[in-house]
Enzyme design. Structure first.
Site, short mmCIF file in Angstrom:
data_model
loop_
_atom_site.label_atom_id
_atom_site.label_comp_id
_atom_site.label_asym_id
_atom_site.label_seq_id
_atom_site.Cartn_x
_atom_site.Cartn_y
_atom_site.Cartn_z
N THR A 113 98.43 -49.17 16.42
CA THR A 113 98.28 -49.16 17.87
C THR A 113 99.47 -48.50 18.54
OG1 THR A 113 98.08 -50.56 19.84
CG2 THR A 113 99.20 -51.50 17.94
N ASP A 114 99.17 -47.77 19.60
CA ASP A 114 100.23 -47.23 20.45
C ASP A 114 100.80 -48.38 21.27
OD1 ASP A 114 101.71 -45.03 21.46
OD2 ASP A 114 100.54 -45.11 23.30
N LYS A 115 102.04 -48.23 21.69
CA LYS A 115 102.67 -49.29 22.49
C LYS A 115 102.30 -49.17 23.97
CE LYS A 115 106.88 -48.89 23.93
NZ LYS A 115 106.69 -49.03 25.40
#
Length: 905
Positions: A336-338
């Site tokens: 996941t991207d932050k």
């Protein structure tokens, strides 16, 4: 000479490492821009500034590919065989099932090429350029390398540019790099190996200017831009098939092989040992093949997946690709991207540091809702005049604005400045009234060279003062005093640096705010006015906070045996801090993009097995990480919202895009879109995926025994030289009618308890475990034994062949009805109110099938069509006794297996 320089320009990509003048010389241009004659020549050489679309696949080919599936082949073979036997209605029904399946797949999957179309539309429509010394507006498509482009706040950057001048220029690159803050640009060259997020002298196509002005020389257009490279990466990324399709393909191949071998074996056996006529044995072999083929299985799989799609849509997850529903149930790793996914992408002040207190601020985002607390106790602002001075300074030394739009609070301007406005509003400071009470007279704008902003204000009572905010090192150098309890004292620099270090370690970005009283007569603000004698009001700590619901969702993922890895373009310390708060990693170990570049694929596979946080990552890094995880045997879901996520979204086993803040590129590259941008929705999707997988397994275990039982009855009859106990058309009736009415009801089963407390199923194993194969064999033998026993009994009683066959059909159908209840729980007992009555769709389907079966047995038209006859009460009694026996036998088998501790996986 001119052409020589153009060649150099084409071969070089590290323009961020060259000084501005050298770049201008390489492109044979100057600050006044290109002459018109050169523009025409370069437009012919480089082409229009738009991404070139790949040749699309025709709709006809895409439709044909929907039939490229082993089980669909089996259905087509069944249709051909049925037509060969002259049963055109049944053949048409099977073809209808195939067509519906193909149409659903065509509609669901036919929009995949939109990822490239969306990314092509990201180029800005217009550009302001200098050509031959004249400033003109042109279409962005007309830009060529060497053009001088002028940028200002609100512009979308029209091409990749090497900046020549900057005045307070800040560009939001979150969609490209994952950075949550606008980047302060400069013209200074950086090292050639610098990652894209730190190339401060570059402006990239598709990013947004949020503040200031600047100019630059175009160094890349169309497919040569960073967005162009990403577009090409999406086109080159191979899309993997889903675990379910892989398993069903394997299962279908083995099933096909077994059916063919059985049919050929029976054909040869009848010819060689019993000397049956060729025509009769050919029909018998085809009948057995039709009996063994589960015609409805592909359709039921599609319906089960489609029901999963509907269920997930109600929980804020839109699925574009049917198999993606089940794939979520097999996911072992979520990348996941932050920014915007785990965090809100809304800068928030969490800490205010005064000389005599460190105050915590609650609330997240730009909504002015939250409290102030000291040592865990809520405080009133009326007791902290010093803090009100600090908040007022942050509010007034500010060019952003925050306002409510419908149900959301939105910002115009720099996110950091928006956080300061929200902070002041939480303390009930009204921005409009504050600006009226202390109107601004002049300003020194923020610039990366001096890293502060200063504003001059006058009240209406003869007082004047300067507010300044900026980087702590810059502001502290201006300050001689610090404010404490309403008085100014000599500043204790060491104290403030200790505070800066402590709060920075938690991932917060620090801003210092100061003020100085000046003579009332001062009307302008110069740099000399902000050099010394300021009073430090305090510091604020700002962070892009994690979503609270994401923390709980990650805990659920861990409980379900799913690892969560954060891949972000942000700095290591920020990534580690957010990761620790979310429960990802240990808060210390992280790998950066530069470190990843030094690893070969084998080393990377070892690293991704241990490390959960990856910082300063580019699109290529994300793609490599996803690929490395898949090489380790993981089933990978990739979540994201930016352009930089698109290649990895497509390469992952399932891509999950954010629907609200996500770019169209990310949405089109993903199989699933979360409409609420909430990471927590993934937990619901995983549970739904596991439920779909369980229901498909239950469906397979339900359908196959009847097919095998019918084939076994036929095989026994042929071996013993008896007339066929069931005709091909009767077999199709059993297979299709029970599938339509009974098997579909299993698609509505809700999750069994503990679905999210077990690890994901192994995608490399067969959809049928050893236990399930045993169950199929066990029930098939019961079906075969019961059907053949009843057929033999009726034959010995000199009953007509029609009566005997009608009894066999009803044994198979009634057996399936009771076995349907057994299949609700693969191991748990169903002898309870919930087990027998908990799925209303099963009760409805049983009622419908009983009416159909009565019509099959007693209606003259059905008797004529299917060769059946009426059964008397004693015959029905034998059918019912067998059904009860089958139900109790399966429940006893479950009990014995539970006692041995065997699971159903």
């Amino acid at each position: 000479m001119q052409h020589e320089h153009v060649v150099v320009a084409e071969q070089t990509s590290a323009w961020h490492s060259y000084p501005p003048q050298q770049v201008l010389e390489a492109f044979r241009t100057n600050h006044g821009g290109l002459p018109q004659s050169e523009i025409k020549r370069r437009l012919e050489q480089y082409g229009a500034n738009r991404l070139k679309p790949p040749k699309p696949q025709s709709n006809f080919i895409r439709f044909l590919l929907q039939f490229h599936n082993v089980l669909i082949y089996i259905l087509l073979i069944a249709s051909i065989m049925t037509a060969f036997l002259g049963h055109w209605v049944d053949s048409a029904v099977i073809l209808g099932v195939v067509a519906i399946n193909a149409i659903i797949g065509f509609v669901q999957e036919g929009k995949a090429e939109k990822a490239l179309i969306a990314i092509r539309h990201m180029l800005s429509l217009n550009a302001s350029v200098l050509r031959a010394g004249q400033r003109i507006q042109i279409s962005a498509e007309e830009l060529v390398p060497g053009d001088i482009v002028l940028l200002q706040s609100g512009d979308k950057v029209p091409a990749d540019m090497r900046l020549l001048s900057c005045k307070n220029l800040r560009i939001e690159e979150a969609a490209l790099t994952g950075e949550s803050e606008a980047v302060e640009k400069s013209v200074q060259a950086v090292d050639a190996m610098t990652v894209i997020g730190d190339r401060l002298c570059m402006a990239y196509s598709g990013t947004l200017v949020v503040y200031g002005q600047g100019s630059g020389v175009v160094v890349a257009t169309s497919d040569q831009t960073e967005i162009g490279r990403i577009s090409q990466m999406i086109a080159q990324v191979d899309k993997l098939t889903s675990p379910l399709l892989r398993q069903m393909a394997i299962f279908g191949r083995w099933l096909t092989l077994a059916i063919l071998l059985l049919a050929v074996g029976i054909f040869v056996y009848g010819l060689l040992l019993h000397d049956y006529p060729i025509g009769e044995m050919f029909m018998a072999a085809i009948s057995m093949a039709i009996a063994a083929i589960p015609e409805g299985l592909p359709a039921i799989m599609t319906i089960t997946l489609a029901l999963g799609v509907q269920s997930m849509a109600r929980r804020n997850a839109i699925v574009r690709h049917l198999p993606a529903v089940e794939t979520l149930g097999a996911v072992t790793v979520i990348c996941t991207d932050k920014t915007g996914t785990l965090t809100r992408n809304e800068m928030t002040v969490q800490t205010v540091i005064l000389a005599d207190a460190q105050i915590q601020v609650s609330g997240v985002g730009y909504a002015p809702q939250g409290n102030f607390s000291l040592h865990g106790q809520k405080i009133l602002m009326t007791d902290y005049a010093d803090m009100l001075d600090l908040l007022r300074a942050g509010l007034l030394c500010n060019d952003a604005s925050v306002h409510q739009h419908e149900d959301a609070w939105v910002i115009h301007g720099d996110p950091t400045e928006g956080a300061l406005i929200t902070l002041a509003m939480k303390a009930e400071l009204n921005p409009v009234l504050e600006h009226e009470a202390l109107p601004r007279m002049d300003v020194v704008p923020f610039e990366s060279e001096h890293r502060f902003m200063a504003t001059l204000h006058h009240d209406h009572f003869g007082h004047s003062l300067i507010y300044v905010k900026g980087a702590p090192e810059e502001v502290l150098a201006m300050c001689s005093y610090q404010r404490s309890l309403g008085e100014d004292y000599r500043i204790e620099t060491n104290f403030w640096y200790e505070k800066i270090h402590a709060v920075s370690a938690s991932g917060q970005r620090i801003l210092a705010i100061a003020s100085r009283v000046v003579p009332t007569t001062q009307r302008t603000l110069r740099f000399v006015d902000v050099e010394a004698d300021f009073t430090l009001l305090g510091l604020v700590g700002i962070i892009d906070p994690p979503r609270e619901e994401a923390i709980a969702a990650i805990d659920k993922c861990h409980a379900a045996g799913i690892r969560v890895k954060m891949i972000t373009g942000d700095h290591r310390i920020t990534a580690c801090t957010i990761g620790e708060k979310l429960g990802i990693g240990d808060g210390q170990n992280a790998i950066t993009g530069l470190e990843l570049d030094r690893l070969d694929d084998a080393q990377l596979r070892k690293v991704v097995a241990k490390i959960d946080i990856f910082a300063r990552a580019s699109p290529e890094h994300k793609l490599r990480l996803v690929t490395a995880l898949q090489a380790n045997g993981e089933i990978v879901a990739m979540t994201g919202d930016g352009v930089n996520d698109a290649p990895a979204l497509k390469r992952a086993d399932i891509g999950v895009a954010m629907g609200q803040k996500g770019t169209e590129v990310a949405k089109e590259a993903a199989e699933m879109v979360l409409t609420d941008d909430n990471f927590a929705s993934i937990t619901h999707a995983v549970e739904e995926g596991r439920t779909v997988y369980d229901n498909i397994r239950k469906t397979v275990v339900f359908i196959i025994p009847t097919s095998c039982g019918a084939a076994g009855i036929l095989m026994l009859a042929i071996i013993l030289g008896m007339a066929l106990p069931i005709t091909p058309v009767q077999i199709l009736w059993v297979n299709m009618v029970t599938t339509v009415t009974l098997a579909i009801s299993l698609s509505f089963e809700r999750p069994e308890s503990g679905a999210m407390l077990r690890p994901p199923h192994d995608p490399n194993t067969s959809i049928l475990s050893g236990f399930l194969v045993w169950r199929i064999v066990f029930v098939a033998l019961l079906m075969m034994g019961g059907g053949f026993a009843l057929y033999s009994w009726e034959t010995m009683q000199s009953s007509s062949i029609e009566l005997s066959r009608t009894a066999v059909v009803n044994v198979l159908v009634m057996g399936q009805i009771v076995y349907l209840f057994n299949c609700r729980y693969l191991l748990a007992s169903v002898i309870s109110r919930e087990g027998l009555l908990g799925n209303r769709f099963i009760l409805i389907s049983v009622g419908v099938l009983l009416m159909l079966q009565l019509a099959f047995t007693y209606l003259p038209v059905m008797q004529q069509l299917f060769g059946t006859t009426a059964l008397d009460a004693t015959a029905w009694g034998r059918v019912v006794v067998f059904s009860v026996f089958l139900f109790l036998a399966v429940e006893m088998e479950k009990y014995l297996i539970r006692r041995t501790g065997i699971n159903d996986q």
